[in-house]
Each structure stands twice: as structure tokens, then as C-alpha cells.
Design an enzyme around this catalytic site. Structure first.
Site, PDB file in Angstrom:
ATOM      1  N   TYR A  31       0.793  -1.227   0.000  1.00  0.00           N
ATOM      2  CA  TYR A  31       0.000   0.000   0.000  1.00  0.00           C
ATOM      3  C   TYR A  31       0.830   1.284   0.000  1.00  0.00           C
ATOM      4  O   TYR A  31       1.749   1.446   0.797  1.00  0.00           O
ATOM      5  CB  TYR A  31      -0.911   0.028   1.241  1.00  0.00           C
ATOM      6  CG  TYR A  31      -1.980   1.082   1.131  1.00  0.00           C
ATOM      7  CD1 TYR A  31      -3.122   0.847   0.380  1.00  0.00           C
ATOM      8  CD2 TYR A  31      -1.835   2.327   1.721  1.00  0.00           C
ATOM      9  CE1 TYR A  31      -4.098   1.813   0.242  1.00  0.00           C
ATOM     10  CE2 TYR A  31      -2.802   3.303   1.593  1.00  0.00           C
ATOM     11  CZ  TYR A  31      -3.933   3.037   0.849  1.00  0.00           C
ATOM     12  OH  TYR A  31      -4.898   4.010   0.702  1.00  0.00           O
ATOM     13  N   CYS A  33      -4.795  18.795   7.226  1.00  0.00           N
ATOM     14  CA  CYS A  33      -4.781  20.236   7.510  1.00  0.00           C
ATOM     15  C   CYS A  33      -4.916  21.082   6.239  1.00  0.00           C
ATOM     16  O   CYS A  33      -4.567  22.263   6.225  1.00  0.00           O
ATOM     17  CB  CYS A  33      -3.510  20.625   8.262  1.00  0.00           C
ATOM     18  SG  CYS A  33      -3.463  19.975   9.939  1.00  0.00           S
ATOM     19  N   ASP A  71       2.918  18.080  -2.172  1.00  0.00           N
ATOM     20  CA  ASP A  71       3.325  17.210  -1.063  1.00  0.00           C
ATOM     21  C   ASP A  71       4.794  17.296  -0.661  1.00  0.00           C
ATOM     22  O   ASP A  71       5.103  17.323   0.515  1.00  0.00           O
ATOM     23  CB  ASP A  71       2.986  15.754  -1.409  1.00  0.00           C
ATOM     24  CG  ASP A  71       3.070  14.831  -0.203  1.00  0.00           C
ATOM     25  OD1 ASP A  71       2.668  15.248   0.895  1.00  0.00           O
ATOM     26  OD2 ASP A  71       3.534  13.687  -0.350  1.00  0.00           O
ATOM     27  N   ARG A 118      -7.270   6.620  -1.637  1.00  0.00           N
ATOM     28  CA  ARG A 118      -6.370   7.509  -2.392  1.00  0.00           C
ATOM     29  C   ARG A 118      -6.722   7.601  -3.874  1.00  0.00           C
ATOM     30  O   ARG A 118      -7.264   6.674  -4.458  1.00  0.00           O
ATOM     31  CB  ARG A 118      -4.930   6.970  -2.299  1.00  0.00           C
ATOM     32  CG  ARG A 118      -4.372   6.917  -0.891  1.00  0.00           C
ATOM     33  CD  ARG A 118      -3.930   8.261  -0.408  1.00  0.00           C
ATOM     34  NE  ARG A 118      -3.494   8.267   0.976  1.00  0.00           N
ATOM     35  CZ  ARG A 118      -2.668   9.183   1.474  1.00  0.00           C
ATOM     36  NH1 ARG A 118      -2.201  10.146   0.712  1.00  0.00           N
ATOM     37  NH2 ARG A 118      -2.326   9.154   2.749  1.00  0.00           N
TER      38      ARG A 118
END
Length: 608
Positions: free
Chosen positions: A222, A275, A298, A391
Site C-alpha cells: 500500500y 490540515c 506534497d 487515495r
């Protein structure tokens, strides 16, 4: 290296790189795969592999009209997220792993891993994936080779990094150093044994050897556990390379902001998970004349340029975003990119017409779905349809608002760095740091209240330095020292200004003190106007906050008095915060930088 002629598996290897061939041979002897496939990254190869994955039941082909060339995968319920408790930094000295990481002596860990990997690829294909983080034509390209027995990993890595023949040719031509990244599902197949759609092993290990720059991952198929170019290389190993080579590998987005006067600014921002990082990276501004474009959501690598400016580049080629909460209402830019297809979705729900859905994707909830575990689902079901950590894996060049500078190997000069967490009280909507050192202090004490997405109690304040807590590849105090020391390379006039933001502050009545989402552009505008010396601010003990009039509220149902409430610094709350920061800093022992001890002392005296 042994006689390669004895190994028909390696006879047709498309490289003469002796180090790479030796490593592939060594891994093949250890793991005993049935065959070796060198990944070329072509469309034909991808079609063949995804067809095989569909036939195996690992992938479900989606409705080609709704999501062209896209697939859904459904993992084993015991393999759905990063396994932080089984993630190790095996540095030679325990001190070098620091208190934020799990550590085991390298020799002991190698012995354990050799036992686990022995025969682990039996009955499977071993895929060799040459990849580069960042640009192939960068001044110092950072190469990796992932060996895996998972075709799902190959299909996902193809989206997340630049892979294949061009990369391998460059590694060969330049006899380049590469990070060896070894991955196995830990699910060998005996002769005649039927496979399962999502092979994995209950025993999971994600291990980094910083001195030798290598990664070993066992048991999980994963996400970041298996796509080793992502957190394992681009943050944990890269942070060590960055320390040794004088740059920074950070858990940050990069965005480009253009003012109505057509002046451009580049901002990077670090936020812990949940967030609003991807939402800010793909911001749709609500103020007229301002334009936002993205360079990444990211990971950011930063280094000082020839004139002492801090330059940032996104080393990734795709988005690996959390699906729930990403929707047409909250993040239309992400949704438009996803709608173009060429994506792999994992642990989302399926619609009856062959599409995908997750919580927050649309306002209207479908009347019927197949949930991520294959069960019939309706809005009355007591479980979410998509896993909370489901995802989407989508190519970054499908984003309409992708800045052209994304393709620049040298990156962009940063004007500002934002640190942000999720706090109901105490932390103002936005605070400008008093200095670069004060900004590092803000980053080092960054905090969030835990959400339901993390294990354990909800609402507990968790410190997360620079949003890097799970990703620092070495001692956290040494990491903060690296931030402090590196600034000596910079031109003080061109260092980015640092700001602390908190989109999640609550009012006394319990509602959000700030609307967030597209309106966060108003906070960015104030930050840029502070750089330009145009916006007013009030000095507080913790830094500079906006005056009520200095944030652009045009078109917003909000008053200057409400802005003042959203940025108020409450001495009683900060007395509690100070005690919490002191407790946090005590964890660092002798490795806490003196500059940050001084910042803490300064804050104490100003609050006192």
C-alpha cells in the site's frame, strides 16, 4: 559479480551498469523470482500490466467514458495506511535516528530482513523500476531503482515518478549512483497455488539505512509503504542526503501567486496530514485579480542558488492524494485533473455505472454503491463507503492550473514559507515571524490537534516539526540545527519570510473563525503585501498579526472586528502553550539548537 551467463534472468539486461547488475543478481538470488522484467515505462507495457492486474482481480477497470484509462484497487483490510510503528531508521549509531524514529542496529535488521526476503518472490515476477526524483536534466539528478514483485506498484510508480528506459540509459551512461529500494509483498506462491487479489503479509517492515542510502520494504503493498520513491526516498533518505550535501528535503507544497499587477511570487507550505495541504496547493482564489497556479502538493526539495536565493522544486510527477474530503465543492482543480482519467484509485467506493465515489466528492450522496470492501452500500449504512485513507493517484500534468515552472529543473525562488496546523484556540489565523530564526522556531513547534484519521485520542495537541515528524530520516535536533546552519548559505536579503497559519481556529460559539478554502488567498495576499511593505500589522509577543483592516474582506461576510478576534493572542492560552513547548523541547536533549533555546527564552520574556 559472478558469471552473468549462468543467470539467464540477467542475460538480456538492458544496462551495463556493473553496480546495478550486481544488485539485481543479488536480490534475484535472495528472493527467487520466476522471472525478471526491466520496466521501460511505455504505454504498451502499462496496458499489458494493467490488463494482467484486471485478470488477477487486483484492479477493476472503470467506465472508460467517466474515467478513461483508470482503475480501482481494493487492498487487504489489514493493509490500508502507512505503518509508522514498523518504520525504522537503521543508522550506525542509535543517536543518529533520534527520539522521533524507531531504531535497530543495521546488522541485526539486515539479518532479520534477509530471513524475510529469502524466497519471498517465488512464483512471481521481479520488476526492476529505474526512476528519477525531480528532473532527468537537473544539475544533480537523484536516481533510484525500485525492485518489486507488485505490478500495482509499477503502475502507480509510473504516475508518481519519471521511470523507464530514458532514466536507465542516463544511469548507465553516467555510471550514476542510485538509491536501491527493495520491496516485496512477502507472499510467495508455491507451484499450483492460487493467488489472491491483494497479496501482502501480516508482518510489515519499512526500513531505511541512511548511511548506505538504501530502503527495504516488506509485507505491504500500500501507498508510501510500497511506492518507495515517495516518503521513503523523497523525504526520509533525501533528508539525510540533504543534510550531507547542504540542501533541504521537506514535506511541503509549492504554489505560484500572481498579483493584479502581474508580479509573481512562489510560496511553499508545510502542513501535517488533514490540515488542507492539497486544497491550498490547488487553491481557487476568491479575490479578484489574483491568480494561483501549483507546482506540487506534497514534497519540496530546496537548495540555495548562485545568488543566495532559496530555490524549490517538486521531485514528484503525480498526486497521491487522500480522496475523502476532495470534492467538486472543496477542490475543483483536483477533481478536474482526476476526471481526465489515467488514474489508479485505491479503497474508494464504486458507483453502479462503473465510476468511483468517496465521502465529500459530491454534495449528493449516491443511492447505492459498492463499498471499498465489496459490500452493497446505501446512505443508511453505518460505515463510510470509502476508506478514510483511500487515495487517488493521478499524473500532475493533468492539472489545468499547473505552473509552467514545474518543468524547470532549477525550480523557483521562494518568497515565503508557511507552516500551519489544526488548532481550535491559541494560534492566530496568521502570524509573521519576527526573523528567519523565529520562523524556524515556529516550524519546530508546529502543532495539530489529532483528528479521527489518526489512532488514539482525538483533540490531543501533537507537535510535528515542519510537518516532518514521521519523515525525518535522522535525529530531529540535528535536523533543526541543519535548518539553522543552512541559512548561512543564504543571502539575508533574499531569505523567504516565514508565516504561521491556522485555518481551523474556532470562535467562542464554536464555529470556524475563518471561512478557509478559496478565501485563504486573502491571507496569502496579506503575506505578500507584508513582503512588499504595504500591509499593516500589530506586533505581539509571538510575531506580527494583521490589523482588522489589513486583510482584504471585499465580498466576504466578515468584519474587521472578526479578523481581530481570529488573530488575538491570549496571554493565558500562551502560558499553557509555553509549558507545552518546554515539555516538547525537553525531548531533544543536547541536540536542540541553541538558536531555538534563545527563541524560547525571548518568547517567555515577551509574554512575561
Amino acid at each position: 559479480m559472478g558469471d552473468l551467463a549462468r543467470l539467464p534472468l540477467l542475460e538480456k539486461a538492458p544496462t551495463t551498469h556493473a553496480g546495478l547488475l550486481a544488485w539485481v543478481e543479488e536480490v534475484a538470488e535472495l528472493t527467487q523470482p520466476d522471472r525478471i522484467h526491466w520496466v521501460d515505462g511505455t504505454e504498451e507495457e502499462n496496458t499489458r500490466l494493467t490488463d494482467e492486474l484486471v485478470a488477477a482481480g487486483t484492479l477493476t477497470r472503470l467506465n472508460q467514458e467517466l474515467f478513461p484509462n483508470s482503475f480501482a484497487a481494493f487492498s487487504d483490510p489489514a493493509d490500508v495506511a502507512r505503518v509508522e510503528e514498523q518504520t525504522y531508521i537503521c543508522s550506525e549509531k542509535e543517536h543518529d535516528a533520534g527520539f522521533t524514529n524507531n531504531w535497530m542496529a543495521p546488522a541485526e535488521m539486515k539479518q532479520k530482513l534477509h530471513g524475510l526476503f529469502a524466497g519471498s518472490m517465488r512464483g512471481r515476477t521481479m520488476y526492476v523500476i529505474p526512476f528519477v526524483m525531480g528532473h532527468l536534466d537537473a544539475e544533480d539528478p537523484k536516481f533510484g531503482v525500485e525492485i518489486t514483485d507488485s505490478a500495482y506498484v509499477v503502475a502507480s510508480m509510473r504516475i508518481m515518478a519519471r521511470i523507464g528506459t530514458d532514466v536507465l540509459n542516463r544511469i548507465t551512461e553516467t555510471n550514476a549512483f542510485f538509491v536501491p529500494a527493495l520491496h516485496s509483498l512477502g507472499a510467495p506462491l508455491e507451484a499450483g497455488q492460487a493467488d489472491v487479489p491483494w497479496p501482502c503479509n501480516p508482518d510489515k517492515w519499512i526500513v531505511h539505512f541512511p548511511e548506505e542510502r538504501s530502503i527495504w520494504s516488506y509485507g505491504s503493498g500500500y501507498g508510501g509503504n510500497a511506492l518507495l520513491g515517495k516518503k521513503c526516498y523523497a523525504l526520509r533518505i533525501a533528508s539525510v542526503m540533504a543534510r550531507d550535501e547542504g540542501w533541504l528535503a521537506e514535506h511541503m507544497l509549492i504554489l505560484k501567486l500572481t498579483s493584479p499587477e502581474q508580479k509573481t511570487y512562489y510560496v511553499s507550505a508545510a502542513f501535517p496530514s488533514a490540515c488542507g495541504k492539497t486544497n491550498l496547493a490547488l487553491l481557487d482564489p476568491t479575490i479578484e485579480g489574483w491568480k494561483v497556479e501549483t507546482l506540487g502538493d506534497d514534497i519540496t526539495w530546496m537548495r540555495f542558488g548562485k545568488e543566495g536565493e532559496l530555490r524549490a522544486v517538486n521531485p514528484e510527477a503525480g498526486l497521491f492524494g487522500v480522496a475523502p474530503g476532495t470534492g467538486w465543492g472543496t477542490n475543483p482543480n483536483a477533481m478536474r485533473a482526476i476526471a481526465k482519467g489515467n488514474s489508479v484509485f485505491t479503497n474508494v467506493a464504486l458507483t453502479d455505472d462503473g465510476g468511483v465515489w468517496w465521502e465529500g466528492m459530491t454534495e449528493e450522496v449516491p443511492a447505492h454503491l459498492t463499498d471499498w470492501q465489496g459490500n452493497s452500500w446505501t446512505p443508511d449504512s453505518d460505515k463510510p463507503a470509502a476508506h478514510p485513507n483511500s487515495r487517488f493517484c493521478t499524473p500532475i500534468d493533468q492539472i489545468d492550473m499547473l505552473a509552467e515552472e514545474y518543468n524547470s529543473p532549477d525550480g523557483v525562488e521562494l518568497s515565503a514559507i508557511l507552516f500551519g496546523g489544526r488548532r481550535k484556540t491559541t494560534i492566530p489565523l496568521v502570524t509573521e515571524a519576527r526573523s528567519w530564526s523565529n520562523g524556524i522556531f515556529m516550524g519546530s513547534t508546529l502543532s495539530s490537534e489529532t483528528t479521527a484519521a489518526a489512532a488514539g485520542a482525538v483533540g490531543v495537541v501533537r507537535r510535528d516539526p515542519m510537518a516532518m515528524l514521521p519523515f525525518i530520516g535522522y535525529d530531529a535536533g540535528d535536523y533543526l540545527n541543519h535548518w539553522v546552519n543552512l541559512s548561512a548559505k543564504g543571502n539575508p536579503e533574499r531569505l523567504p519570510k516565514i508565516f504561521l497559519v491556522n485555518w481551523f481556529r474556532r470562535t467562542a460559539e464554536g464555529g470556524f473563525a475563518w471561512p478557509g478554502f478559496g478565501d485563504n488567498a486573502r491571507v496569502l495576499k496579506w503575506a505578500i503585501e507584508r513582503l512588499e511593505g504595504k500591509a499593516d500589522a500589530v506586533e505581539t509577543p509571538i510575531g506580527f498579526v494583521p490589523t482588522g483592516e489589513s486583510i482584504d474582506l471585499k465580498g466576504l461576510d466578515m468584519t474587521p472586528a472578526q479578523v481581530e478576534e481570529a488573530v488575538r493572542v491570549d496571554p493565558a492560552e500562551w502560558a499553557t502553550e509555553l509549558a507545552s513547548i518546554e515539555e516538547w523541547f525537553a525531548n531533544f536533549g543536547d541536540s536542540l539548537p541553541e538558536a531555538l533555546q534563545s527563541e524560547l527564552a525571548g518568547l517567555k520574556s515577551r509574554l512575561g
